[in-house]
Structures are given as C-alpha cells and as structure tokens.
Design an enzyme around this catalytic site. Structure first.
Site, PDB file in Angstrom:
ATOM      1  N   LEU A  32      68.385  28.070  35.230  1.00  0.00           N
ATOM      2  CA  LEU A  32      69.566  27.061  34.847  1.00  0.00           C
ATOM      3  C   LEU A  32      68.981  25.824  34.205  1.00  0.00           C
ATOM      4  O   LEU A  32      69.413  25.409  32.992  1.00  0.00           O
ATOM      5  CB  LEU A  32      70.407  26.606  35.865  1.00  0.00           C
ATOM      6  CG  LEU A  32      70.959  27.685  36.925  1.00  0.00           C
ATOM      7  CD1 LEU A  32      71.735  27.345  38.192  1.00  0.00           C
ATOM      8  CD2 LEU A  32      72.231  28.057  35.633  1.00  0.00           C
ATOM      9  N   ARG A  61      58.817  36.358  44.102  1.00  0.00           N
ATOM     10  CA  ARG A  61      59.783  37.218  44.050  1.00  0.00           C
ATOM     11  C   ARG A  61      59.418  38.703  43.900  1.00  0.00           C
ATOM     12  O   ARG A  61      60.047  39.594  44.719  1.00  0.00           O
ATOM     13  CB  ARG A  61      60.804  36.741  42.919  1.00  0.00           C
ATOM     14  CG  ARG A  61      62.361  37.042  43.468  1.00  0.00           C
ATOM     15  CD  ARG A  61      63.015  36.255  42.229  1.00  0.00           C
ATOM     16  NE  ARG A  61      63.642  35.401  42.823  1.00  0.00           N
ATOM     17  CZ  ARG A  61      64.883  34.786  42.241  1.00  0.00           C
ATOM     18  NH1 ARG A  61      65.192  35.140  40.935  1.00  0.00           N
ATOM     19  NH2 ARG A  61      65.393  33.690  42.784  1.00  0.00           N
ATOM     20  N   GLY A  86      77.267  30.391  28.240  1.00  0.00           N
ATOM     21  CA  GLY A  86      76.647  30.011  29.641  1.00  0.00           C
ATOM     22  C   GLY A  86      75.860  28.716  29.641  1.00  0.00           C
ATOM     23  O   GLY A  86      76.423  27.946  28.501  1.00  0.00           O
ATOM     24  N   ARG A 108      59.720  35.007  36.800  1.00  0.00           N
ATOM     25  CA  ARG A 108      60.303  33.577  36.927  1.00  0.00           C
ATOM     26  C   ARG A 108      60.164  33.092  38.271  1.00  0.00           C
ATOM     27  O   ARG A 108      60.672  33.655  39.240  1.00  0.00           O
ATOM     28  CB  ARG A 108      61.749  33.914  36.499  1.00  0.00           C
ATOM     29  CG  ARG A 108      62.416  32.610  36.412  1.00  0.00           C
ATOM     30  CD  ARG A 108      63.754  32.650  35.950  1.00  0.00           C
ATOM     31  NE  ARG A 108      64.584  33.693  36.592  1.00  0.00           N
ATOM     32  CZ  ARG A 108      65.396  33.277  37.442  1.00  0.00           C
ATOM     33  NH1 ARG A 108      65.457  31.933  38.072  1.00  0.00           N
ATOM     34  NH2 ARG A 108      66.102  34.151  38.167  1.00  0.00           N
ATOM     35  N   HIS A 110      67.820  41.614  38.135  1.00  0.00           N
ATOM     36  CA  HIS A 110      68.485  40.274  38.265  1.00  0.00           C
ATOM     37  C   HIS A 110      68.079  39.361  37.095  1.00  0.00           C
ATOM     38  O   HIS A 110      68.930  38.633  36.503  1.00  0.00           O
ATOM     39  CB  HIS A 110      67.605  39.490  39.452  1.00  0.00           C
ATOM     40  CG  HIS A 110      68.106  38.254  39.560  1.00  0.00           C
ATOM     41  ND1 HIS A 110      69.660  37.977  40.063  1.00  0.00           N
ATOM     42  CD2 HIS A 110      67.658  36.849  39.902  1.00  0.00           C
ATOM     43  CE1 HIS A 110      69.883  36.724  40.368  1.00  0.00           C
ATOM     44  NE2 HIS A 110      68.578  36.068  40.296  1.00  0.00           N
ATOM     45  N   HIS A 170      65.641  40.824  41.940  1.00  0.00           N
ATOM     46  CA  HIS A 170      65.719  40.005  43.218  1.00  0.00           C
ATOM     47  C   HIS A 170      65.667  40.723  44.226  1.00  0.00           C
ATOM     48  O   HIS A 170      66.344  41.984  44.351  1.00  0.00           O
ATOM     49  CB  HIS A 170      67.249  39.442  42.999  1.00  0.00           C
ATOM     50  CG  HIS A 170      67.475  38.095  43.652  1.00  0.00           C
ATOM     51  ND1 HIS A 170      67.378  38.329  45.330  1.00  0.00           N
ATOM     52  CD2 HIS A 170      67.640  36.868  43.455  1.00  0.00           C
ATOM     53  CE1 HIS A 170      67.328  37.108  45.713  1.00  0.00           C
ATOM     54  NE2 HIS A 170      67.658  36.280  44.745  1.00  0.00           N
ATOM     55  N   GLU A 191      62.908  27.385  47.803  1.00  0.00           N
ATOM     56  CA  GLU A 191      62.865  28.755  47.604  1.00  0.00           C
ATOM     57  C   GLU A 191      61.669  29.378  47.546  1.00  0.00           C
ATOM     58  O   GLU A 191      60.714  28.597  47.441  1.00  0.00           O
ATOM     59  CB  GLU A 191      63.834  29.041  46.481  1.00  0.00           C
ATOM     60  CG  GLU A 191      65.223  28.524  46.637  1.00  0.00           C
ATOM     61  CD  GLU A 191      66.211  28.975  45.470  1.00  0.00           C
ATOM     62  OE1 GLU A 191      65.764  29.763  44.490  1.00  0.00           O
ATOM     63  OE2 GLU A 191      67.454  28.581  45.509  1.00  0.00           O
ATOM     64  N   GLY A 238      70.419  27.588  43.013  1.00  0.00           N
ATOM     65  CA  GLY A 238      70.522  26.355  42.350  1.00  0.00           C
ATOM     66  C   GLY A 238      69.720  26.001  41.033  1.00  0.00           C
ATOM     67  O   GLY A 238      69.367  27.018  40.472  1.00  0.00           O
TER      68      GLY A 238
END
Ligand code: SIN
Length: 551
Positions: free
Chosen positions: A400, A291, A26, A394, A359, A245, A125, A61
């Site tokens: 990413l 979240r 990854g 998070r 998630h 999530h 977001e 993203g």
C-alpha cells in the site's frame, strides 16, 4: 465493499481525448490522479465498480516508519532482507523515506487508522524487526485507504471515472503510447469499444493472481495492464517472482480468503497435522520468518507420500490462536472473524485450516524510479510496475505504501515530461454482439491455465515441471488464438488473453532463473547463485529474457 453508487460511466464530456488516462482505481492510480487533476482532465478507468481492486482487500495494513531516521533505516534494512539480495536499493530508499510524508498526507485527506487515544496503533508482521504497521478497522486497512482516496478524488472536478470499463489495447504511434482502446460496459450483454487519446497513460491495474487456481486476489486481478503493455512493446521485469501468501483459508469449495499475517504478528502459531509447531525446523524467526520461507514450510508440511501407493496425500496445516487469551480477537480482526463465522470457525477456539495462495507479483512493467516504462508516454505504478523495490520477495504491508509513494512519483514524472496533446482518436464506438459460447470457451481455457500454473509454476518449481507447463501452455494458446480471431472482444476474451500472456512470462522467466531466491524456489537449484543471477530478469519485446540491473 465495492462502491456502486456512481453512475455507470462518466467520461469527460463527449470528447474522446483526455489529458491523463489512468488504468486502475486502486491506491496507486488514485494517488496519481490526485496530483494530475490539478493540471488537466484525468480519466480513471476501472474494470468493475469503483473500489473493487486489490487495494480494497488488503487486510494487515500499511508499513511506515513514522519515528525518524533510525526507524527509516531499519525499515530499509527489513525491506532489503526480505527481498533476498534483489531489492533495487534506490527504489527502497525512496519508499521508506517518502512513505511517512505520503501517509501523513493520506491522514489529512481523511484516512482513519486505528488509534489508542491519539496514538496510532502499530502492529507487527513477518520479517519486520519492530511493530510499524498501521491498520484500520482492525483488518480492513485497504478498504479504508480506498474509501479516503475515492472521497478525495470525488471532490476534484477534473477527475472522471469510467467504471465497468477495461483496457483492450494501447495505441502506439512512432514509439509513443498516445492513448488506448477501452472496452466499456463490460457488465452489459453488449460491451463496446472506444478509442481515447491521452498525453500520458498510467497503468495502475494491479497484479495477476488469477493466473493461479489458488489466489487471495479478487476476480479483476488478471494482469491485463501488464500483458497489454508488453504487447505494445514495453519491457517487463522479474516476472518469475510471484509471492504466495502463507495463510489463505483452506476449506473445500470456499475461496482462498486471506488470513492476515497480522494474526501471526499478534502471536498465532502454525501447527501441522500432528499438532506440532513446525516453524523451528525452517527459520529462527519461526512464524514471523519472511513470507516465502513460511509459505514453503506450510507447503512441505501439507503434503505426505503414501508409502504403499507412492501417491501424494494432502495434510492439513493450521493457524492456532487459542493461546492468545489476552486479546479480544473478534475486536482486533472483525472482518476475518465475520468470514470465519460463516463457516462455523472462531479464532479464539478453533484451529483454522490454511494453505498458501498466490498473492502479489513482485515483477511487472519495468519502470524507472518515477514510473516511466520503456515506452514513451506509458507509465506504471503499484503492483503492475516493477521498480525493483521488493526484490525477490515483498516485505509484508509494503505494497500500500508502494502505491502511494510511486503513484505520486509517476504523476510527477508525467507532469515533468509534459508530452504534447494528441489528436483526438476516431471514436469507433462499436456495438458488440452476444458471444456467450466463445466466452465460455475462453473461461474454460483460463481455468485449465490456472490449474497448470499452480501445478507447474507454483511455490516449488523445477525444470521438468516448468517445461511440462510450457508443453501444456502452447495448445491452450493455439485454442485461444483461433477463438480470439472469431470472437468479438469481451471481458472474458481479453482477460484470458492477458492471463495467457502473463503465464508465459512467468514460465519463461522461472525456467531461465536457475537458482532459488525469495519467492522463486527451484528444487533442482535450491541455492541462491549471486555469481550468475544477482540481477533482474527483463523480458524484452521479442520475448527474450535478459539479466540487467534496474535503474
Ligand atoms: C496481510 O494482511 O497479510 C497481507 C498484507 C500484505 O500482503 O502485505
């Protein structure tokens, strides 16, 4: 789509030693490989075809502060706010300050993010105070990053790939990890074991969403790297913090397909079974609350108790984008639109049924700020690692970036530590025999485990539930152990072992933390308790949970 164009397996030459061994292809593993390959041979191991990783499925993203110091300071503030008092500040500072450089480098390596003319498009977001999320092909950001990193890696003659190959165990000598046993040809009827020595081993194998029955993660996310590092003696941290999530597609018999937070970033509402927009009862940021808050709100709205029988009834909760008439939703979210179309749903005109799903694991292999684990020779980066950068929850689209930043730093630490080469391992290539009956039993244990974890260590936890989870866990472990004694190692056997190990860490850590913080919510201790628990939980090699600062 996973990349299947490479040969089945390509170890460097015929030798069984390598300078640097990376488990996982990854974002974190590939970014580390790019640096290490200038200094030695790198073997990148991946369980399925190249490209099949959590990275590949990331939609929304990559969060990055590209407009200077104020922007960076605000990104840090948002990361800390979402992390609910447990973010390891030095790690978060590194993330937000080194992030822009790493993203610019990625763009130079060929990653194409969505633009309007020359300007990068920025999305918003949840819990971000302003739009700062780069995206690619609308909702396929991870796939584009994976493509660009793989293309970059392929140009390097010293990066070698072993696909359909997985970690079977780490080899430890004198308290140093000196290599690993790998299971190769995991897709063939007769997989084989191979030992390989390495000056340094980096675990970048992602998370363990498969420990839960409901997850957005692909099948490969079974926590092998984390579990096998723990078995080798590495410390783990913050294993109770699993992020759910809020919005995975909720259709019977359909996988919990991720419905990106970017949908709510564009203005989507959440509605309950009565059609009511309910988030105002839970948080002032409404649908863009952190979240964990949104996920718990959906869980609560999605359940009612039948007054006659006392039984729980599941109620639908929906994402509603029907009012967003000024956006071409099919163009902005092409991947999501395509998937929904297969189920006769359209973002512009339908209510989309959602529910939370496992998630992202905030915990993992405890590392310093440069990916060093508690075991010499063993490093970790990305979701498999715990630097404390995410704290208890998070911030959306930080993962990413984490992979890029801490993958590069782990490579730097490996080079700085300059551990000597080890003797090549005796290869011990063994042919495996058919083991379908045992695989089926291992898979049955895994299925029971996932259901138990969802029920007893999911979004809403309490002591009685966690203890019942542990009561159910031990017989599963016993069944597995008697099976594993007889079985030849196969992917199913290794994965079930890893899931069991991961589940135990989550249950045990969740039971010990008698407070609610971020993604860990205890109905019996609903408040955050800084006096006792403003520290990270560490599971040591004796399985004891301690509380310590990171660093
Ligand atoms: C999403 O697109 O909602 C997922 C992004 C993330 O997990 O950060």
């Amino acid at each position: 789509m996973p990349d299947t164009s490479r040969p089945h397996i390509s170890h460097p030459g015929t030798t069984n030693n390598v300078d640097y061994l990376i488990i996982g292809a990854g974002v974190a593993g590939l970014r580390a490989a790019a640096t290490l390959a200038d200094h030695g041979d790198v073997l990148v191991v991946t369980k399925e075809a190249l490209g099949e990783s959590n990275t590949n499925y990331a939609q929304g993203g990559i969060a990055v502060a590209l407009s200077g110091p104020e922007d960076i300071a605000l990104h840090l503030k948002d990361t800390e706010y979402a992390g609910d008092g447990l973010v390891h500040r030095p790690a978060a500072e590194i993330l937000v300050t080194e992030g822009p450089r790493r993203v610019e480098e990625l763009i130079q390596w060929g990653a194409n993010f969505d633009r309007h003319g020359n300007e990068l498009l920025l999305a918003r977001e949840a819990a971000h105070s302003l739009p700062r999320i780069l995206h690619a092909n609308g909702d396929a950001t991870g796939a584009e990053i994976s493509r660009a990193l793989l293309a970059h890696a392929r140009q390097h003659p010293r990066i070698h790939f072993a696909d359909w190959t997985m970690l079977h165990g780490l080899i430890v000598k004198d308290n140093r990890v000196i290599g690993a046993t790998l299971l190769t040809h995991t897709d063939a009827p007769n997989p084989a074991l191979q030992r390989i020595s390495a000056r340094a081993t980096l675990i970048a194998s992602g998370g363990a969403g498969q420990v839960y029955s409901d997850t957005t993660n692909p099948a490969v996310a079974t926590g092998d790297g984390i579990a096998l590092a723990s078995q080798a003696g590495a410390e783990l941290a913050d294993m109770e913090f699993y992020q759910f999530h809020p919005t995975a597609l909720a259709l019977p018999g359909v996988p919990r397909f991720l419905l990106s937070e970017a949908l709510r970033g564009e203005g989507a509402y959440l509605r309950n079974a009565q059609g009511e927009r309910f988030m105002e009862r839970y948080h002032e940021l409404l649908e863009l609350a952190p979240r964990d808050v949104v996920a718990r709100a959906i869980a609560r709205e999605g359940i009612a108790v039948d007054s006659a029988s006392g039984a729980s009834i599941e109620l639908p909760v929906y994402l509603d984008l029907r009012h967003l008439t000024s956006i071409d939703l099919t163009e902005r979210f092409p991947g999501i639109s395509r998937f929904l179309a297969q189920h006769n749903l359209t973002l512009a005109s339908d209510l989309i049924p959602v529910r939370p799903a496992a998630h992202y694991l905030m915990g993992g292999i405890r590392t310093d700020l440069d990916g060093r684990s508690s075991l010499k020779g063993l490093y970790a980066a990305g979701e498999a690692a715990c630097t404390g950068v995410h704290g208890a929850n998070r911030l959306a689209s930080n993962s990413l970036l984490e992979g890029l930043v801490f993958g590069a730093r782990a490579a730097g630490a490996i080079l700085a530590d300059a551990l000597p080469a080890e003797e090549p391992q005796q290869s011990e290539l063994e042919t495996q025999h058919g083991s379908e009956p045992l695989d089926a039993e291992a898979q049955a244990i895994a299925a029971e485990l996932k259901t138990m974890m969802w029920r007893h260590a999911g979004l809403l936890r309490d002591e009685a539930g966690l203890r019942s989870g542990l009561d159910l866990f031990w017989p599963m472990l016993e069944r597995y152990e008697s099976l594993a004694d007889k079985a030849q190692p196969t992917r199913a056997i290794i994965e079930t072992g890893s899931l069991l190990e991961t589940a135990w860490m989550i249950l045990k850590s969740a039971l010990e933390r008698k407070e609610s913080r971020g993604a860990h919510f205890r109905e019996d201790h609903p408040k955050r308790n800084d006096a006792q628990y403003a520290q990270h939980s560490i599971v040591n090699d004796e399985g004891v949970v301690l509380y310590e600062p990171l660093g």
